[in-house]
Motif scaffolding. Structure first.
Motif, PDB file in Angstrom:
ATOM      1  N   LEU A   3      23.340  -2.212   0.701  1.00 21.50           N
ATOM      2  CA  LEU A   3      23.465  -2.763   2.141  1.00 21.50           C
ATOM      3  C   LEU A   3      22.764  -1.896   3.036  1.00 21.50           C
ATOM      4  CD1 LEU A   3      25.339  -4.714   3.736  1.00 21.50           C
ATOM      5  CD2 LEU A   3      26.886  -3.047   3.890  1.00 21.50           C
ATOM      6  N   SER A   4      22.677  -0.563   3.134  1.00 20.00           N
ATOM      7  CA  SER A   4      21.998   0.272   3.920  1.00 20.00           C
ATOM      8  C   SER A   4      20.360   0.100   4.005  1.00 20.00           C
ATOM      9  CB  SER A   4      22.071   1.891   3.566  1.00 20.00           C
ATOM     10  OG  SER A   4      23.484   2.077   3.486  1.00 20.00           O
ATOM     11  N   VAL A   5      19.710  -0.376   2.698  1.00 23.54           N
ATOM     12  CA  VAL A   5      18.725  -0.736   2.591  1.00 23.54           C
ATOM     13  C   VAL A   5      18.039  -1.857   3.371  1.00 23.54           C
ATOM     14  CG1 VAL A   5      16.683  -1.343   1.171  1.00 23.54           C
ATOM     15  CG2 VAL A   5      18.424   0.535   0.422  1.00 23.54           C
ATOM     16  N   ILE A   6      19.071  -2.944   3.416  1.00 25.20           N
ATOM     17  CA  ILE A   6      18.959  -4.029   4.281  1.00 25.20           C
ATOM     18  C   ILE A   6      19.414  -3.919   5.551  1.00 25.20           C
ATOM     19  CG2 ILE A   6      19.272  -6.671   3.963  1.00 25.20           C
ATOM     20  CD1 ILE A   6      19.992  -6.605   1.073  1.00 25.20           C
TER      21      ILE A   6
ATOM     22  N   SER B 247      15.610   7.080  -0.678  1.00 32.23           N
ATOM     23  CA  SER B 247      16.940   7.799  -0.538  1.00 32.23           C
ATOM     24  C   SER B 247      17.796   7.195  -1.541  1.00 32.23           C
ATOM     25  CB  SER B 247      17.170   7.813   0.817  1.00 32.23           C
ATOM     26  OG  SER B 247      16.314   8.277   1.781  1.00 32.23           O
ATOM     27  N   LEU B 248      17.670   5.933  -1.746  1.00 25.79           N
ATOM     28  CA  LEU B 248      18.615   5.450  -2.742  1.00 25.79           C
ATOM     29  C   LEU B 248      18.133   5.715  -4.199  1.00 25.79           C
ATOM     30  CD1 LEU B 248      21.300   3.798  -2.771  1.00 25.79           C
ATOM     31  CD2 LEU B 248      19.873   1.789  -3.205  1.00 25.79           C
ATOM     32  N   PHE B 249      17.037   5.748  -4.424  1.00 29.05           N
ATOM     33  CA  PHE B 249      16.476   5.911  -5.874  1.00 29.05           C
ATOM     34  C   PHE B 249      16.370   7.322  -6.368  1.00 29.05           C
ATOM     35  CE2 PHE B 249      12.422   6.293  -8.656  1.00 29.05           C
ATOM     36  CZ  PHE B 249      12.974   5.836  -9.557  1.00 29.05           C
ATOM     37  N   LEU B 250      15.652   8.088  -5.469  1.00 27.85           N
ATOM     38  CA  LEU B 250      15.327   9.389  -6.108  1.00 27.85           C
ATOM     39  C   LEU B 250      16.585  10.246  -6.264  1.00 27.85           C
ATOM     40  CD1 LEU B 250      12.229  10.329  -3.878  1.00 27.85           C
ATOM     41  CD2 LEU B 250      12.396   9.548  -6.399  1.00 27.85           C
ATOM     42  N   PRO B 251      17.810  10.427  -5.234  1.00 34.14           N
ATOM     43  CA  PRO B 251      18.448  11.034  -5.639  1.00 34.14           C
ATOM     44  C   PRO B 251      19.466  10.661  -6.711  1.00 34.14           C
ATOM     45  CG  PRO B 251      18.664  10.620  -3.122  1.00 34.14           C
ATOM     46  CD  PRO B 251      17.758   9.806  -3.949  1.00 34.14           C
TER      47      PRO B 251
ATOM     48  N   VAL C 297       0.856  -1.015   0.124  1.00 32.79           N
ATOM     49  CA  VAL C 297       0.032   0.042   0.087  1.00 32.79           C
ATOM     50  C   VAL C 297       0.961   1.388  -0.078  1.00 32.79           C
ATOM     51  CG1 VAL C 297      -1.522   1.268   1.429  1.00 32.79           C
ATOM     52  CG2 VAL C 297      -2.103  -1.024   0.918  1.00 32.79           C
ATOM     53  N   LEU C 298       2.213   1.046   0.742  1.00 38.03           N
ATOM     54  CA  LEU C 298       2.962   2.366   0.772  1.00 38.03           C
ATOM     55  C   LEU C 298       3.464   2.666  -0.616  1.00 38.03           C
ATOM     56  CD1 LEU C 298       4.793   1.852   4.158  1.00 38.03           C
ATOM     57  CD2 LEU C 298       3.036   3.565   3.653  1.00 38.03           C
ATOM     58  N   CYS C 299       4.008   1.761  -1.318  1.00 39.04           N
ATOM     59  CA  CYS C 299       4.299   1.582  -2.528  1.00 39.04           C
ATOM     60  C   CYS C 299       3.363   2.089  -3.570  1.00 39.04           C
ATOM     61  CB  CYS C 299       5.252   0.376  -3.012  1.00 39.04           C
ATOM     62  SG  CYS C 299       6.541  -0.085  -2.178  1.00 39.04           S
ATOM     63  N   LEU C 300       2.187   1.618  -3.604  1.00 42.12           N
ATOM     64  CA  LEU C 300       1.261   1.960  -4.459  1.00 42.12           C
ATOM     65  C   LEU C 300       0.913   3.500  -4.173  1.00 42.12           C
ATOM     66  CD1 LEU C 300      -1.139   1.096  -6.295  1.00 42.12           C
ATOM     67  CD2 LEU C 300      -2.600   0.515  -4.729  1.00 42.12           C
ATOM     68  N   SER C 301       0.742   3.894  -3.153  1.00 43.56           N
ATOM     69  CA  SER C 301       0.324   5.268  -2.683  1.00 43.56           C
ATOM     70  C   SER C 301       1.582   6.111  -3.445  1.00 43.56           C
ATOM     71  CB  SER C 301       0.395   5.518  -1.224  1.00 43.56           C
ATOM     72  OG  SER C 301      -0.838   4.775  -0.688  1.00 43.56           O
ATOM     73  N   GLY C 302       2.785   5.872  -3.111  1.00 45.58           N
ATOM     74  CA  GLY C 302       3.772   6.553  -3.630  1.00 45.58           C
ATOM     75  C   GLY C 302       3.700   6.743  -5.223  1.00 45.58           C
TER      76      GLY C 302
ATOM     77  N   VAL D  97      10.729   3.116   7.624  1.00 42.79           N
ATOM     78  CA  VAL D  97      12.637   3.367   7.369  1.00 42.79           C
ATOM     79  C   VAL D  97      12.740   2.675   6.132  1.00 42.79           C
ATOM     80  CG1 VAL D  97      13.157   1.391   8.809  1.00 42.79           C
ATOM     81  CG2 VAL D  97      14.446   3.641   8.700  1.00 42.79           C
ATOM     82  N   PHE D  98      12.276   1.460   5.833  1.00 41.16           N
ATOM     83  CA  PHE D  98      12.607   0.615   4.641  1.00 41.16           C
ATOM     84  C   PHE D  98      12.177   1.220   3.559  1.00 41.16           C
ATOM     85  CE2 PHE D  98      11.466  -2.304   1.227  1.00 41.16           C
ATOM     86  CZ  PHE D  98      12.654  -2.803   1.256  1.00 41.16           C
ATOM     87  N   VAL D  99      11.016   2.122   3.417  1.00 40.76           N
ATOM     88  CA  VAL D  99      10.461   2.596   2.141  1.00 40.76           C
ATOM     89  C   VAL D  99      11.175   4.002   1.804  1.00 40.76           C
ATOM     90  CG1 VAL D  99       8.269   3.720   1.164  1.00 40.76           C
ATOM     91  CG2 VAL D  99       8.339   1.275   2.428  1.00 40.76           C
TER      92      VAL D  99
END
Length: 490
Positions: free
Chosen positions: A310-313, A435-439, A27-32, A428-430
């Motif tokens: 690595l930070s994501v996980i 933070s990895l994808f958008l920048p 749902v969070l990914c869909l909302s984004g 925090v995961f999303v």
């Protein structure tokens, strides 16, 4: 079987906690994705929307729909007829819904439908491959983005908006689906005789609740599944009244156990090898040809991608492991916690609280600091990537504040509920993924303006999360200081 019954199949095969966590992530990914598609005015906005929705789809197929295999294995062992076909039909129905509905929406707005269908099929198939392949293969799947970046540069592959993408992407989907079918049949025939340890598939871990029920994380049964050279070697030297904190670490158990230097070095070496693998692969891919002059830049990007993956996980996992082991002592009605108060050398209640806080928070905060250290060094060395790396620092800061808030509230007697912790870890995961994808999307070689406009809201979201966790941590600290003794069952 009617469609409603088919839709219920995955819900009956997965643990309840895993079901709701999967729903929250999706749902969070869909909302984004909806927010990107509606608020961003650029024509290429559908790429970001489909990518974010695809991450939610990958999670569903990796951790939720894949559990249908466990149901299929059980039904085959019980010789229940016709269930296998119902499970397959259920997966096909969910595949049609999760891919067909977004494609229909895109067709209404005259967007490239086939490219989106192929992208979503790739995400879904990748999730199933992750769940069905052996665990030692799954470890490297999280590091694929940096390797894919090198492949794109080396072979000039088309992007998602390129019409050529649908052609070669379709063949990749077919290969992945063939792998899924062969692996599914192999595991189905093996039944309960599936090998355990690192050669077992990820989906087998879901049966015992290793992902859906967090309390099983780190049990001795799971530690025995590790190879002999990866099993921790406990350091019992200098344990006694003169060193109460080390005795307290041994009493807490789990990942708080002090290990020998050799044991730490072996695990660190494995981590370094995993992180450096994408960079080595990228260098090999770009060794020859017209990209030789850009090897340094590609290696830099691969290394940043590896640390980002690595930070994501690692960030959410540090929070999770800390919460699991502390709650095992502070929320179980047993005499173990009361016996901790009898450890010699703890001193007065004030000194006992100080020792407990240093032990309970010292290790996880050290791990967060070690994850943040490469980003700090990279910011000083590669100042041109300072903005990108600053979001990695924000990710570790946010994860660290969640860890502190959870631990302090456990010590203070106000343990957070499971839904609240699930929501915090999901957030925090999303945010870390974003933070990895958008920048990278906003500041890369081909920047997209819509991604740049989302960077300030992303930073604000991190600051709001940090502020909320700071308030929760302060509440737990106050409650702990008011207690007569720290070792009280709540």
């Amino acid at each position: 079987m009617n469609p409603l019954a088919l839709l219920q199949v995955p819900w009956r095969s997965a643990h309840r906690s895993l079901r709701w966590l999967s729903v929250v992530v999706f749902v969070l990914c869909l909302s984004g994705a909806i927010a990107i598609g509606t608020l961003v005015a650029k024509p290429e906005r559908w790429v970001g929307a489909i990518t974010l929705y695809g991450f939610g789809l990958l999670y569903l197929w990796a951790f939720f729909f894949s559990t249908c295999l466990l149901l299929a294995i059980d039904m085959r062992q019980l010789r229940v007829p016709a269930v296998q076909s119902h499970i397959v039909l259920s997966l096909l129905l969910y595949g049609a819904l999760t891919i067909g509905l977004p494609a229909g929406v895109m067709a209404m707005f005259d967007l490239p439908v086939w490219n989106a269908v192929v992208v979503l099929a790739l995400f879904g198939a990748c999730g199933l491959v992750f769940a069905l392949l052996p665990r030692f293969v799954a470890v490297f799947i999280g590091l694929m983005p940096s390797l894919l970046t090198a492949l794109w540069r080396r072979f000039d592959l088309p992007g998602m908006a390129d019409p050529r993408f649908a052609h070669w992407g379709f063949f990749v989907v077919l290969i992945m689906l063939a792998t899924v079918i062969l692996r599914w049949r192999q595991l189905l025939l093996a039944g309960p005789n599936v090998s355990m340890g690192w050669s077992s598939p990820m989906v087998i871990q879901f049966r015992s609740g290793s992902w859906g029920q967090w309390n099983n994380i780190g049990d001795n049964r799971m530690l025995r599944q590790r190879p002999d050279w990866l099993r921790p070697v406990i350091d019992f030297d200098h344990v006694g009244p003169a060193n109460p904190r080390k005795a307290l670490r041994i009493a807490l158990g789990g990942w708080y156990l002090p290990q020998t230097m050799r044991s730490y070095l072996k695990q660190l070496a494995l981590l370094i090898c995993i992180v450096l693998l994408p960079m080595i692969g990228s260098l090999l891919l770009t060794r020859s040809g017209h990209l030789d002059a850009h090897v340094g830049e590609i290696a830099k990007g691969a290394l940043l991608g590896a640390f980002g993956s690595l930070s994501v996980i690692a960030g959410p996992m540090i929070c999770l492991l800390t919460m699991v082991w502390i709650s095992k002592r502070w929320q179980r009605a047993s005499a173990e916690l009361s016996l901790l108060a009898l450890l010699p050398g703890l001193g007065s209640p004030i000194h006992a609280k100080q020792s407990l806080l240093r032990v309970g928070l010292g290790l996880p905060l050290l791990m967060h600091a070690l994850l943040a250290l490469p980003a700090v060094v990279a910011m000083l060395w590669w100042q041109s990537h300072a903005v990108l790396l600053s979001f990695m620092l924000l990710a570790q800061l946010g994860a660290a504040t969640i860890t502190v808030a959870i631990v302090l509230n456990l010590f203070g007697g106000r343990a957070l509920t499971t839904p609240a912790i699930s929501l915090m870890l999901t957030a925090v995961f999303v945010l870390t993924v974003l933070s990895l994808f958008l920048p990278t999307t906003a500041l890369g070689n081909h920047p997209m303006s819509w991604a740049a406009s989302l960077l300030p809201p992303l930073a604000i979201a991190w600051l709001l999360l940090v502020a909320t966790m700071s308030w929760l941590g302060r509440r737990g600290w106050r409650d702990l200081m008011q207690q007569p003794h720290p070792f009280l069952v709540h």
